[in-house]
Structure formats: structure tokens, C-alpha cells
Scaffold this active site. Structure first.
Site, mmCIF file in Angstrom:
data_model
loop_
_atom_site.group_PDB
_atom_site.id
_atom_site.type_symbol
_atom_site.label_atom_id
_atom_site.label_comp_id
_atom_site.label_asym_id
_atom_site.label_seq_id
_atom_site.Cartn_x
_atom_site.Cartn_y
_atom_site.Cartn_z
ATOM 1 N N LYS A 10 30.267 46.124 -35.407
ATOM 2 C CA LYS A 10 31.130 46.283 -36.630
ATOM 3 C C LYS A 10 30.971 47.377 -37.327
ATOM 4 C CE LYS A 10 31.980 41.260 -37.170
ATOM 5 N NZ LYS A 10 31.199 40.935 -35.924
ATOM 6 N N LYS A 12 30.564 50.630 -36.382
ATOM 7 C CA LYS A 12 31.648 51.363 -35.873
ATOM 8 C C LYS A 12 32.877 51.254 -35.948
ATOM 9 C CE LYS A 12 28.643 52.476 -31.493
ATOM 10 N NZ LYS A 12 28.586 52.468 -30.108
ATOM 11 N N ASP A 70 29.704 55.904 -27.247
ATOM 12 C CA ASP A 70 28.155 55.622 -27.198
ATOM 13 C C ASP A 70 27.419 56.625 -28.006
ATOM 14 O OD1 ASP A 70 26.642 53.654 -25.437
ATOM 15 O OD2 ASP A 70 25.618 55.424 -25.296
ATOM 16 N N PHE A 152 25.381 51.790 -41.533
ATOM 17 C CA PHE A 152 24.868 50.856 -40.541
ATOM 18 C C PHE A 152 23.757 51.458 -39.859
ATOM 19 C CE2 PHE A 152 26.494 51.968 -36.294
ATOM 20 C CZ PHE A 152 27.400 52.700 -36.754
ATOM 21 N N HIS A 180 28.457 62.438 -36.570
ATOM 22 C CA HIS A 180 28.568 62.970 -35.029
ATOM 23 C C HIS A 180 29.845 62.074 -34.652
ATOM 24 C CE1 HIS A 180 26.650 59.314 -36.213
ATOM 25 N NE2 HIS A 180 26.377 58.615 -35.234
HETATM 26 P P1 IMP Z 1 25.878 51.851 -28.552
HETATM 27 O O1 IMP Z 1 26.722 50.745 -29.259
HETATM 28 O O2 IMP Z 1 25.203 51.186 -27.448
HETATM 29 O O3 IMP Z 1 26.559 53.128 -28.616
HETATM 30 O O4 IMP Z 1 24.684 51.876 -29.744
HETATM 31 C C1 IMP Z 1 24.710 52.641 -30.673
HETATM 32 C C2 IMP Z 1 23.500 52.222 -31.787
HETATM 33 O O5 IMP Z 1 23.059 53.504 -32.070
HETATM 34 C C3 IMP Z 1 23.694 51.641 -32.916
HETATM 35 O O6 IMP Z 1 23.392 50.236 -32.706
HETATM 36 C C4 IMP Z 1 23.140 52.049 -34.067
HETATM 37 O O7 IMP Z 1 21.597 51.597 -33.966
HETATM 38 C C5 IMP Z 1 22.830 53.525 -33.417
HETATM 39 N N1 IMP Z 1 23.977 54.312 -34.087
HETATM 40 C C6 IMP Z 1 24.828 55.004 -33.613
HETATM 41 N N2 IMP Z 1 25.596 55.628 -34.698
HETATM 42 C C7 IMP Z 1 25.115 55.172 -35.617
HETATM 43 C C8 IMP Z 1 25.477 55.681 -37.160
HETATM 44 O O8 IMP Z 1 26.474 56.285 -37.262
HETATM 45 N N3 IMP Z 1 24.488 55.215 -38.027
HETATM 46 C C9 IMP Z 1 23.512 54.577 -37.744
HETATM 47 N N4 IMP Z 1 22.911 54.311 -36.658
HETATM 48 C C10 IMP Z 1 23.994 54.531 -35.705
#
Ligand code: IMP
Length: 196
Positions: A10, A12, A70, A152, A180
Site C-alpha cells: 500500500k 508503494k 523491488d 511507510f 530512490h
Molecule cells: P518489496 O515489496 O519486496 O520490494 O519490499 C520492499 C520493502 O522495502 C518494503 O516492505 C519496506 O520494508 C522497504 N522499503 C522499500 N522502499 C521503502 C521506502 O520508500 N520507505 C520505507 N521502506 C521501504
């Protein structure tokens, strides 16, 4: 442009909607329902491609534009952990709060109050069966406590370079400019301009 997001995170989804205000941004679950995608690659890029291709194939529409993200946070003092395991640092099915607390615990085990950290985002685009990837990074530090409610994931313990507040306290406008995800998306928009 209609963009299908290959994520159910959510945080993202909210950020992508704000970063792409003039596009129609649809989470894949609105079209296909919830599904679990096994992310078993060993790089951000590998996992971003798995997510975008899985959703593109399921949509079965050559003209669909699918974007995945990712991402994760890496702490050099902790051997770059959690990195690609950021979403499951505290175990499978862990919540954002659990993962943030686990990172605080790991810092405390080493008596670290603040240390360098960086976020990585890989965005994969799939369009007409072709895959394109771009990356973005954001540097700063992590602290051994949670401050603020914004953002988040690890945001309430992350202080971006040049600031003295966490993303839990800073506004979305600031995150949008430096994040990022924001940087990777700027490049992704250039790719879309060329391919669509
Ligand atoms: P993914 O969905 O497998 O790419 O996992 C990404 C995880 O990285 C998220 O659940 C967060 O824990 C962390 N993460 C990635 N981008 C952010 C951000 O912008 N803020 C805070 N945590 C992030």
C-alpha cells in the site's frame, strides 16, 4: 497512460499514485485479485522482473503497461542487511512495524545509535513483451528509534542526507524529490516516452 502496478504494498501504491498524477495508476489486484508472487531472485532487478513479468503474463494483454518496484534498505555496518530481504527481515509475513523493530534491535545489539544506510529501488517495465529496468538510490542514515508517522516501512528510522529529521517527520513532497523510487521513476518515465 494506464499503468498497472505489480505490487500490493500500500505504501508503494500511494507513492506511485502521487508520483504519476496525470496517469491512470491501477494496482494489479484491482484487475486480477490478490495473488502471491514468489520473489526468489538474489537481486532487486531480478525480483522486479519476476513481479512485472508475472503480472504482464496474467493480464494477457500485449498493450498493457506493467510496472513493478523491488526495493529495500541496506546498512553497511550490518553487512548491507536487510537489502533484498527488507520486506521479510523479521520473518515471512512480518509487518512493516516488525521489520523496523528488527532493524532497531540489530543496531542496538551493536550499540549503534546512528549509522549510514541507503535505499535502492529497481523499477521494471514490461510492454509488448519486452522488459526494461532502471534503478534509483537514496543515501542517509538509520537511527535506533522510530520517529514520526509519515511514510511507510523503515521511513520513521531513516534520515536522508542533508536533513536532521526522519521520513516519518518529513513531508511526502520532500520524499518525492529525493527518494530512490522517485529517482527510478524519473528514468522509467523517459523509457516510457521512448517505447510507448
Ligand atoms: P518489496 O515489496 O519486496 O520490494 O519490499 C520492499 C520493502 O522495502 C518494503 O516492505 C519496506 O520494508 C522497504 N522499503 C522499500 N522502499 C521503502 C521506502 O520508500 N520507505 C520505507 N521502506 C521501504
Amino acid at each position: 497512460m494506464r499503468i498497472v502496478l505489480a505490487t500490493s504494498n500500500k505504501g508503494k501504491i500511494n507513492e506511485f499514485k502521487k508520483l504519476l498524477p496525470t496517469d491512470e495508476v491501477v494496482a494489479f489486484s484491482e484487475l486480477l485479485g490478490e495473488m502471491e508472487i514468489i520473489e526468489d531472485a538474489d537481486t532487486f532487478k531480478g525480483n522486479a522482473i519476476i513481479k512485472a513479468k508475472t503480472i504482464y503474463d496474467k493480464l494477457n494483454d500485449e498493450n498493457a503497461i506493467v510496472i513493478s518496484d523491488d526495493s529495500g534498505i541496506s546498512v553497511p555496518e550490518l553487512n548491507n542487511e536487510p537489502g533484498i530481504y527488507s520486506a521479510r527481515y523479521a520473518g515471512q509475513g512480518a509487518s512493516d512495524k516488525d521489520n523496523l523493530q528488527k532493524l532497531i534491535d540489530e543496531l542496538n545489539k551493536k550499540d549503534i545509535k546512528e549509522t549510514a544506510a541507503y535505499y535502492t529501488a529497481c523499477i521494471a517495465i514490461v510492454y509488448k513483451g519486452e522488459v526494461y529496468t532502471v534503478h534509483g538510490w537514496m543515501h542517509g542514515s538509520v537511527i535506533n528509534k522510530e520517529v514520526g508517522e509519515n511514510g511507510f516501512g523503515y521511513d520513521p528510522m531513516f534520515i536522508p542526507t542533508g536533513f536532521d529529521k526522519t521520513f516519518g517527520e518529513l513531508s511526502h513532497e520532500i520524499k518525492k524529490e529525493f527518494s530512490h523510487r522517485g529517482k527510478a521513476l524519473k528514468l522509467a518515465k523517459k523509457v516510457l516516452e521512448v517505447i510507448v
